[in-house]
Design a protein around this motif. Structure first.
Motif: not given
Length: 382
Positions: A27-39
């Protein structure tokens, strides 16, 4: 640019986590801004895999204190804390979508999902519903909550196999034209094998890659190998996986190998990371999961490397293996049945290469290409 808030509540890095990260990378490589919530407790290895993304550390209720008395209180504390933390992130980042990969977090984060009821929730379903696996009164109560409260809040469910989608329907999911099935595309692995592979000429090389735990059927594979070895077949078994996942199980297998005198013919390679070096040497891949595994990245990796696979007729795995064409499907879960599957190729060595080529050709037919995978995921978020 559309923003996706993607959740990854795991502590350790296994195939499931790599598959979820692969979705986010796509998704990120296709122009989405991805924000991760990690543990907050995520391992260094897992955290490094998220280096491409903006991240927030969240106190998820995972891998908590084992003392039962304290565990109950800790769960309530961390559920409340994680809801507050994620709410703050939603207010700050204003995402267009919320991507959740684990069913238990839909349950834990229900207050958030209700408060932000206009935020579309995409659920990537990588396992059968808990209501299907959990029996008794607890399972019945959870099943009612799942059916009447949790499922209606989810906008779209992406199942990783038709088997999972079918179990989803059985759990109470009403028909939704937004729900889809998207098979995993195998994630990239970048490290090297812990131990080198030595090759014996004229010896059929059988490979296993995965966790060394009871549900993966490693002991059954070793027992079937010993059966064939004792019957004069010239074979060698390579097992790639972390021996520390279940040390008692691994030690029991090791004792069995030593007892049967096959220690030189069964090689533990350590954790598999570089798939090319592993699959290049193997002749046959065996993935003998004895539980209803949803799919299995190993099967797709085997296809990419022109290798046939041997599996049990369990879960979603038979969806991508065609019996006696791209691999062998053992009809029942037993050492004898698995030995018969391996023996089929040992007695018909010419079919190893033929079925390996068929497996590679089936990638496009099954929609397992990177292009198809990307197209389907972009459609989910369109």
């Amino acid at each position: 640019m559309k923003r996706i808030l993607a959740l990854l509540d795991s502590v350790n890095l296994y195939g499931k986590e790599l598959s979820n990260i692969e979705v986010c990378k796509t998704l990120k490589s296709n122009d989405f801004d991805v924000v991760m919530l990690c543990n907050c407790g995520a391992s260094k290895e897992l955290y490094l895999e998220l280096s491409l993304f903006k991240k927030y550390r969240i106190h998820f209720a995972r891998n908590l204190e084992k003392n039962r008395f304290y565990k109950v209180f800790l769960y309530f504390y961390y559920i409340i804390k994680s809801n507050i933390e994620i709410n703050n992130v939603i207010v700050k980042e204003r995402p267009n979508y919320f991507l959740i990969p684990t069913e238990i977090e839909i349950f834990f984060l229900y207050p958030i999902l209700i408060k932000h009821k206009n935020l579309p929730v995409i659920f990537r379903m990588g396992d059968a519903p808990i209501s299907y696996r959990k029996k008794g009164l607890g399972g019945a109560i959870y099943g009612l909550l799942w059916k009447h409260f949790l499922l209606p809040r989810v906008t779209c469910i992406v199942s990783i196999s038709n088997f999972i989608k079918e179990k989803l329907k059985e759990s109470g999911r009403k028909d939704s034209n937004k729900d889809v099935v998207i098979y995993n595309y195998p994630p990239q692995r970048t490290l090297n094998l812990s131990n080198p592979i030595t090759v014996d000429e004229g010896c059929v090389k059988i490979g296993y890659a995965g966790r060394i735990v009871p549900e993966k059927g490693v002991k059954e594979l070793v027992e079937s190998f010993i059966n064939l070895w004792n019957n004069g077949y010239k074979i060698k078994l390579f097992i790639a996986g972390n021996i520390g996942d279940d040390t008692c199980y691994y030690e029991n297998i090791l004792r069995l190998i030593k007892k049967e005198g096959t220690i030189e013919n069964i090689v533990f390679l350590g954790k598999l990371s570089n798939t090319d070096s592993f699959y290049h040497i193997m002749d046959i891949i065996v993935s003998p999961s004895i539980y209803e595994e949803p799919l299995g990245n190993v099967l797709v990796e085997a296809k990419i490397h022109h290798k046939p696979s041997i599996i049990f007729n369990r879960g979603g795995m038979p969806e991508i293996v065609e019996h006696k064409n791209t691999g062998y499907i053992c009809p029942d879960v037993s050492v004898e049945s698995l030995a018969e599957g391996i023996k089929f190729y040992l007695d018909n060595p010419d079919l190893i290469k033929v079925h390996g080529e068929n497996a590679y050709k089936s990638i496009e037919e099954l929609g397992l290409t990177k292009e198809s995978y990307t197209e389907k995921w972009l459609k989910v978020f369109s």
